[in-house]
Design an enzyme around this catalytic site. Structure first.
Site, PDB file in Angstrom:
ATOM      1  N   GLU A 183       0.818  -1.225   0.000  1.00 11.66           N
ATOM      2  CA  GLU A 183       0.000   0.000   0.000  1.00 11.66           C
ATOM      3  C   GLU A 183       0.850   1.273   0.000  1.00 11.66           C
ATOM      4  O   GLU A 183       0.563   2.244   0.699  1.00 11.66           O
ATOM      5  CB  GLU A 183      -0.960  -0.004   1.187  1.00 11.66           C
ATOM      6  CG  GLU A 183      -1.981  -1.118   1.116  1.00 11.66           C
ATOM      7  CD  GLU A 183      -3.045  -1.045   2.199  1.00 11.66           C
ATOM      8  OE1 GLU A 183      -4.141  -1.597   1.991  1.00 11.66           O
ATOM      9  OE2 GLU A 183      -2.789  -0.440   3.256  1.00 11.66           O
ATOM     10  N   GLU A 389      -6.073  -8.463   0.123  1.00 12.71           N
ATOM     11  CA  GLU A 389      -6.734  -7.968   1.333  1.00 12.71           C
ATOM     12  C   GLU A 389      -8.181  -7.636   1.004  1.00 12.71           C
ATOM     13  O   GLU A 389      -8.448  -6.835   0.110  1.00 12.71           O
ATOM     14  CB  GLU A 389      -6.054  -6.701   1.883  1.00 12.71           C
ATOM     15  CG  GLU A 389      -4.731  -6.926   2.554  1.00 12.71           C
ATOM     16  CD  GLU A 389      -4.210  -5.676   3.249  1.00 12.71           C
ATOM     17  OE1 GLU A 389      -5.045  -4.890   3.768  1.00 12.71           O
ATOM     18  OE2 GLU A 389      -2.984  -5.477   3.252  1.00 12.71           O
TER      19      GLU A 389
END
Length: 491
Positions: A183, A389
């Site tokens: 991320e 995720e």
């Protein structure tokens, strides 16, 4: 259902939320070790006037749960057996950089860290699970920030090359799938953690948060991440030709919807996608530094320059696949400033999303947004996609029977997996679904145990007490059925 043979079913965690043992076997602190929740802008460090450096200074009034986490460092074998019991054929975790190179700038690696991960990855393989390994998941060694300023300093590229060279060499034959920076497109929302950046040559005003870094520092980090990512792909292919190297971005921001069909709001939504996702995705996947960034650099008053050699490297060494997180969508319109948390971007409430996670977090649930995101990413990059995720955090406790009836979690995963199947039917090359996180871990955003994601419950609480014993929730059995049928039971 449209799931192909060999589809990766599994779950995902991160070392800093799971392992604990934060100073064991030679490991030194990383950026998450000094925070209680990654959205916190008050890390446990302080400026020392005598030394002219930042030093570790934890707040005695805070509970740093990640220091013990759920004791995965000592319990991973039993936990991986529980994962295998659901039929997992893949499992994602991260390598804590500070276990391999404790301060990040050593010449030689820490053998205890290498041995630990070798055993963990071997255990996964013995249980029939493909390791999916993140090289950097919010775990930059703290020393690299306090000594060098972090990723704004090009020296980190050299330290990073040494670290990943060790990983590709030592774990050859054990790990096929690597993710580079977790991320990393959250760089501007969380510069200290996602960007690994700390201004050290001109310490921030004491009245401001410690991690108040300059925009120039952040864009310098962007520049260095792009170079380091390309070098990682190059090294991976050279040192272990059988491995695949992918990027990992938070992509809830792809599902950014305009509030109405006003053309201005359509453009605002497009710019939100660019500024929050594609500005990293385009160089990682297409090998180009986007021209639309020139306007942003001008507005930010920064100077960002790439050499011809760097641009050639970025163009030549793009990632093999695109992995991402998705939790929610958001709505924008002109004049509204987008916020953000660990679920993604936050804007205007969407009146069409009546399904929300229970109190206290109340994330809007948008399974169709996952299908939309998959289609947008595949249309743009034409790379295999891997969902690493997707999950929901709930406030849960064991009932009188010693279990948890987590019906909402079952509903959440069923609806999202149905939309993954729909996206595959649309023509998207999606290779896997790794639920976050299959065992309760310390919440990244809030640094607490109260926010539980797992199919497996861990007896630990916000004040730090608990037996750390594991218990199976009802969702465990439903996910097991989905995996065993390769999704067919959802038809």
């Amino acid at each position: 259902m449209a799931f192909p043979e060999g589809f990766l079913w599994g779950g995902a965690i991160a070392a800093n939320q799971y392992e604990g043992a934060w100073l064991e076997d030679g490991k030194q602190p990383n950026v998450t070790d000094v925070l209680v929740g990654i959205m916190n802008r008050d890390p446990g460090i302080a400026w020392n006037e005598e030394t002219g450096k930042y030093e570790l200074k934890l707040n005695p009034n805070k509970a740093y749960l990640s220091h013990t986490a759920v004791d995965g460092y000592h319990r991973y074998r039993e936990d991986l057996k529980l994962m295998a019991g659901m039929g997992f054929n893949s499992f994602r975790t991260s390598i804590a950089w500070g276990r391999i190179y404790p301060n990040g700038d050593e010449e030689e690696p820490n053998q205890a860290g290498i041995d630990f991960y070798k055993d963990m990855f071997s255990c996964m393989r013995e249980l029939g699970m493909e390791p999916v390994i993140t090289l950097s998941h919010y775990e930059t060694p703290l020393h690299l920030l306090t000594e060098y300023g972090g990723w704004s300093n090009p020296k980190l590229i050299e330290f990073w090359r040494r670290y990943v060279t060790t990983c590709f060499t030592e774990f050859k034959g054990l790990v096929k799938y690597y993710l580079t920076f977790n991320e990393v497109n959250a760089l501007f929302r969380m510069p200290f953690v996602a960007g690994g950046v700390l201004t050290i040559d001109n310490p921030a005003d004491p009245t401001k948060p410690v991690d108040s870094t300059t925009l120039q520092d952040q864009w310098d980090a962007y520049h260095n991440f792009l170079v380091a990512n390309a070098q990682t792909v190059k090294l991976g292919h050279e040192l272990d030709p059988d491995c695949k190297v992918g990027c990992m971005l938070t992509c809830s921001g792809v599902a950014t919807y305009p509030n109405n069909c006003n053309p201005v709001n359509i453009r605002v939504a497009m710019e939100a996608q660019r500024n929050n996702v594609f500005y990293f995705g385009d160089p990682f996947c297409l090998g180009i530094v986007p021209t639309y960034l020139k306007k942003r650099w001008r507005e930010d008053g920064v100077k960002v320059e790439f050499t011809d050699e760097e641009l050639e490297l970025i163009k030549k060494y793009t990632v093999d696949f695109f992995s991402f997180s998705y939790y929610r969508s958001t709505v924008v319109e002109a004049g509204v400033n987008l916020g953000g948390d660990t679920s993604g971007l936050t804007g205007i409430e969407n009146p069409y999303l009546v399904d929300k996670a229970p109190e206290p977090w109340k994330w809007p649930v948008d399974p169709d947004g996952l299908r939309y995101t998959l289609n947008v990413l595949y249309d743009r990059y034409h790379l295999p996609l891997l969902i690493v995720e997707n999950g929901v955090g709930l406030d849960e406790n064991l009932d009188e029977n010693g279990t948890i009836q987590d019906d909402f979690r079952v509903h959440y995963i069923e609806e999202h997996i149905k939309n993954v199947a729909a996206a595959i039917d649309d023509g998207v090359d999606c290779r896997g679904y790794l639920y976050w996180g299959p065992i309760d871990v310390v919440s990244a955003g809030t640094g607490e145990m109260k926010k539980r994601y797992g199919f497996v419950y861990v007896d630990r609480f916000n004040d730090g007490h608990g037996t750390l014993e594991r218990a199976i929730k009802q969702s465990y059995y439903r996910y097991k059925e989905i995996i065993e049928s390769n999704g067919a039971c959802l038809e």
